[in-house]
Design a protein around this motif. Structure first.
Motif, PDB file in Angstrom:
ATOM      1  N   ARG A  72       6.768  -4.380   5.619  1.00  0.00           N
ATOM      2  CA  ARG A  72       6.829  -5.700   6.265  1.00  0.00           C
ATOM      3  C   ARG A  72       5.486  -6.204   6.762  1.00  0.00           C
ATOM      4  O   ARG A  72       5.292  -7.406   6.890  1.00  0.00           O
ATOM      5  N   VAL A  73       4.569  -5.299   7.054  1.00  0.00           N
ATOM      6  CA  VAL A  73       3.261  -5.724   7.578  1.00  0.00           C
ATOM      7  C   VAL A  73       2.365  -6.317   6.495  1.00  0.00           C
ATOM      8  O   VAL A  73       1.313  -6.857   6.790  1.00  0.00           O
ATOM      9  N   ILE A  74       2.786  -6.208   5.243  1.00  0.00           N
ATOM     10  CA  ILE A  74       2.020  -6.746   4.118  1.00  0.00           C
ATOM     11  C   ILE A  74       2.833  -7.868   3.479  1.00  0.00           C
ATOM     12  O   ILE A  74       4.035  -7.742   3.293  1.00  0.00           O
ATOM     13  N   THR A  75       2.158  -8.936   3.130  1.00  0.00           N
ATOM     14  CA  THR A  75       2.831  -9.979   2.358  1.00  0.00           C
ATOM     15  C   THR A  75       2.271  -9.933   0.942  1.00  0.00           C
ATOM     16  O   THR A  75       1.060  -9.996   0.743  1.00  0.00           O
ATOM     17  N   ALA A  76       3.159  -9.761  -0.022  1.00  0.00           N
ATOM     18  CA  ALA A  76       2.750  -9.710  -1.422  1.00  0.00           C
ATOM     19  C   ALA A  76       3.791 -10.420  -2.259  1.00  0.00           C
ATOM     20  O   ALA A  76       4.954 -10.519  -1.870  1.00  0.00           O
ATOM     21  N   GLY A  77       3.372 -10.853  -3.413  1.00  0.00           N
ATOM     22  CA  GLY A  77       4.215 -11.674  -4.250  1.00  0.00           C
ATOM     23  C   GLY A  77       5.465 -11.027  -4.805  1.00  0.00           C
ATOM     24  O   GLY A  77       6.516 -11.645  -4.825  1.00  0.00           O
ATOM     25  N   CYS A  78       5.403  -9.775  -5.242  1.00  0.00           N
ATOM     26  CA  CYS A  78       6.538  -9.228  -5.989  1.00  0.00           C
ATOM     27  C   CYS A  78       7.471  -8.348  -5.169  1.00  0.00           C
ATOM     28  O   CYS A  78       8.560  -8.031  -5.616  1.00  0.00           O
ATOM     29  N   GLY A  79       7.055  -7.890  -4.006  1.00  0.00           N
ATOM     30  CA  GLY A  79       7.920  -7.048  -3.193  1.00  0.00           C
ATOM     31  C   GLY A  79       7.815  -5.569  -3.500  1.00  0.00           C
ATOM     32  O   GLY A  79       8.519  -4.766  -2.909  1.00  0.00           O
ATOM     33  N   LEU A  80       6.922  -5.183  -4.427  1.00  0.00           N
ATOM     34  CA  LEU A  80       6.721  -3.770  -4.754  1.00  0.00           C
ATOM     35  C   LEU A  80       5.290  -3.355  -4.440  1.00  0.00           C
ATOM     36  O   LEU A  80       4.363  -4.155  -4.547  1.00  0.00           O
ATOM     37  N   ALA A  81       5.140  -2.088  -4.076  1.00  0.00           N
ATOM     38  CA  ALA A  81       3.817  -1.533  -3.794  1.00  0.00           C
ATOM     39  C   ALA A  81       3.780  -0.092  -4.292  1.00  0.00           C
ATOM     40  O   ALA A  81       4.810   0.562  -4.434  1.00  0.00           O
ATOM     41  N   TRP A  82       2.585   0.409  -4.542  1.00  0.00           N
ATOM     42  CA  TRP A  82       2.376   1.799  -4.920  1.00  0.00           C
ATOM     43  C   TRP A  82       1.959   2.554  -3.676  1.00  0.00           C
ATOM     44  O   TRP A  82       1.028   2.153  -2.966  1.00  0.00           O
ATOM     45  N   ARG A  83       2.648   3.643  -3.379  1.00  0.00           N
ATOM     46  CA  ARG A  83       2.344   4.472  -2.210  1.00  0.00           C
ATOM     47  C   ARG A  83       1.845   5.818  -2.697  1.00  0.00           C
ATOM     48  O   ARG A  83       2.442   6.439  -3.576  1.00  0.00           O
ATOM     49  N   THR A  84       0.742   6.271  -2.110  1.00  0.00           N
ATOM     50  CA  THR A  84       0.182   7.570  -2.454  1.00  0.00           C
ATOM     51  C   THR A  84      -0.396   8.195  -1.180  1.00  0.00           C
ATOM     52  O   THR A  84      -0.793   7.473  -0.257  1.00  0.00           O
ATOM     53  N   PRO A  85      -0.416   9.524  -1.092  1.00  0.00           N
ATOM     54  CA  PRO A  85      -1.005  10.166   0.096  1.00  0.00           C
ATOM     55  C   PRO A  85      -2.466   9.741   0.271  1.00  0.00           C
ATOM     56  O   PRO A  85      -3.178   9.491  -0.715  1.00  0.00           O
ATOM     57  N   LEU A  86      -2.900   9.651   1.498  1.00  0.00           N
ATOM     58  CA  LEU A  86      -4.256   9.208   1.796  1.00  0.00           C
ATOM     59  C   LEU A  86      -5.309  10.089   1.119  1.00  0.00           C
ATOM     60  O   LEU A  86      -6.367   9.591   0.739  1.00  0.00           O
TER      61      LEU A  86
END
Length: 78
Positions: free
Chosen positions: A39-53
Protein backbone atom coordinates in the motif's frame (compact mmCIF):
# COMPACT_ATOMS: atom_id res chain seq x y z
CA UNK A 1 2.03 -14.65 10.93
CA UNK A 2 5.43 -14.33 9.32
CA UNK A 3 7.96 -12.01 10.99
CA UNK A 4 8.51 -8.75 9.12
CA UNK A 5 11.77 -8.37 7.25
CA UNK A 6 13.37 -5.66 5.16
CA UNK A 7 13.37 -6.59 1.49
CA UNK A 8 13.72 -5.08 -1.95
CA UNK A 9 10.44 -4.46 -3.76
CA UNK A 10 10.47 -3.66 -7.48
CA UNK A 11 7.26 -2.03 -8.76
CA UNK A 12 6.04 -2.22 -12.35
CA UNK A 13 3.70 -0.15 -14.51
CA UNK A 14 2.30 -3.15 -16.40
CA UNK A 15 1.56 -6.79 -15.72
CA UNK A 16 3.72 -7.71 -18.71
CA UNK A 17 6.73 -6.01 -17.11
CA UNK A 18 6.14 -7.90 -13.86
CA UNK A 19 5.83 -11.25 -15.62
CA UNK A 20 8.95 -10.53 -17.68
CA UNK A 21 10.85 -9.87 -14.45
CA UNK A 22 9.58 -13.11 -12.95
CA UNK A 23 10.77 -15.08 -15.97
CA UNK A 24 14.17 -13.34 -16.08
CA UNK A 25 14.71 -13.92 -12.35
CA UNK A 26 13.86 -17.61 -12.62
CA UNK A 27 16.27 -18.02 -15.56
CA UNK A 28 18.99 -16.28 -13.52
CA UNK A 29 18.27 -18.37 -10.42
CA UNK A 30 17.41 -15.23 -8.46
CA UNK A 31 15.45 -15.70 -5.25
CA UNK A 32 12.15 -13.83 -5.03
CA UNK A 33 8.49 -13.82 -6.05
CA UNK A 34 5.69 -11.66 -7.37
CA UNK A 35 3.50 -10.09 -4.69
CA UNK A 36 0.57 -7.67 -4.61
CA UNK A 37 1.94 -4.14 -4.50
CA UNK A 38 2.33 -2.90 -0.89
CA UNK A 39 0.00 0.00 0.00
CA UNK A 40 2.88 2.41 0.57
CA UNK A 41 3.76 2.21 -3.14
CA UNK A 42 1.58 3.36 -5.98
CA UNK A 43 2.17 1.48 -9.21
CA UNK A 44 0.20 0.89 -12.34
CA UNK A 45 -0.33 -2.87 -12.42
CA UNK A 46 -0.66 -3.88 -8.77
CA UNK A 47 2.22 -6.40 -8.91
CA UNK A 48 5.75 -6.14 -7.54
CA UNK A 49 8.81 -8.37 -7.31
CA UNK A 50 9.95 -9.08 -3.74
CA UNK A 51 13.42 -10.38 -2.95
CA UNK A 52 15.51 -10.52 0.25
CA UNK A 53 17.60 -7.40 0.81
CA UNK A 54 20.79 -9.47 0.50
CA UNK A 55 19.80 -10.06 -3.16
CA UNK A 56 19.14 -6.35 -3.88
CA UNK A 57 22.29 -5.75 -5.92
CA UNK A 58 21.79 -8.96 -7.94
CA UNK A 59 18.25 -7.81 -8.69
CA UNK A 60 19.35 -4.34 -9.77
CA UNK A 61 22.08 -5.87 -11.93
CA UNK A 62 19.53 -8.17 -13.59
CA UNK A 63 17.19 -5.25 -14.29
CA UNK A 64 20.03 -3.32 -15.91
CA UNK A 65 21.63 -6.24 -17.76
CA UNK A 66 18.32 -7.40 -19.27
CA UNK A 67 17.10 -3.80 -19.73
CA UNK A 68 13.87 -4.64 -17.92
CA UNK A 69 11.35 -1.84 -17.55
CA UNK A 70 10.19 -1.06 -14.01
CA UNK A 71 8.66 1.83 -12.11
CA UNK A 72 10.86 1.87 -9.00
CA UNK A 73 12.90 -0.06 -6.43
CA UNK A 74 12.09 0.27 -2.74
CA UNK A 75 13.56 -1.12 0.46
CA UNK A 76 10.59 -1.91 2.69
CA UNK A 77 9.90 -3.81 5.88
CA UNK A 78 7.07 -6.16 5.02
Amino acid sequence: MRPRETCLVVAFETTTQALTMEEAAREAGLEGRLIPIPRVITAGCGLAWRTPLVRAQETRDLLQRRQLAFQGCYELEI
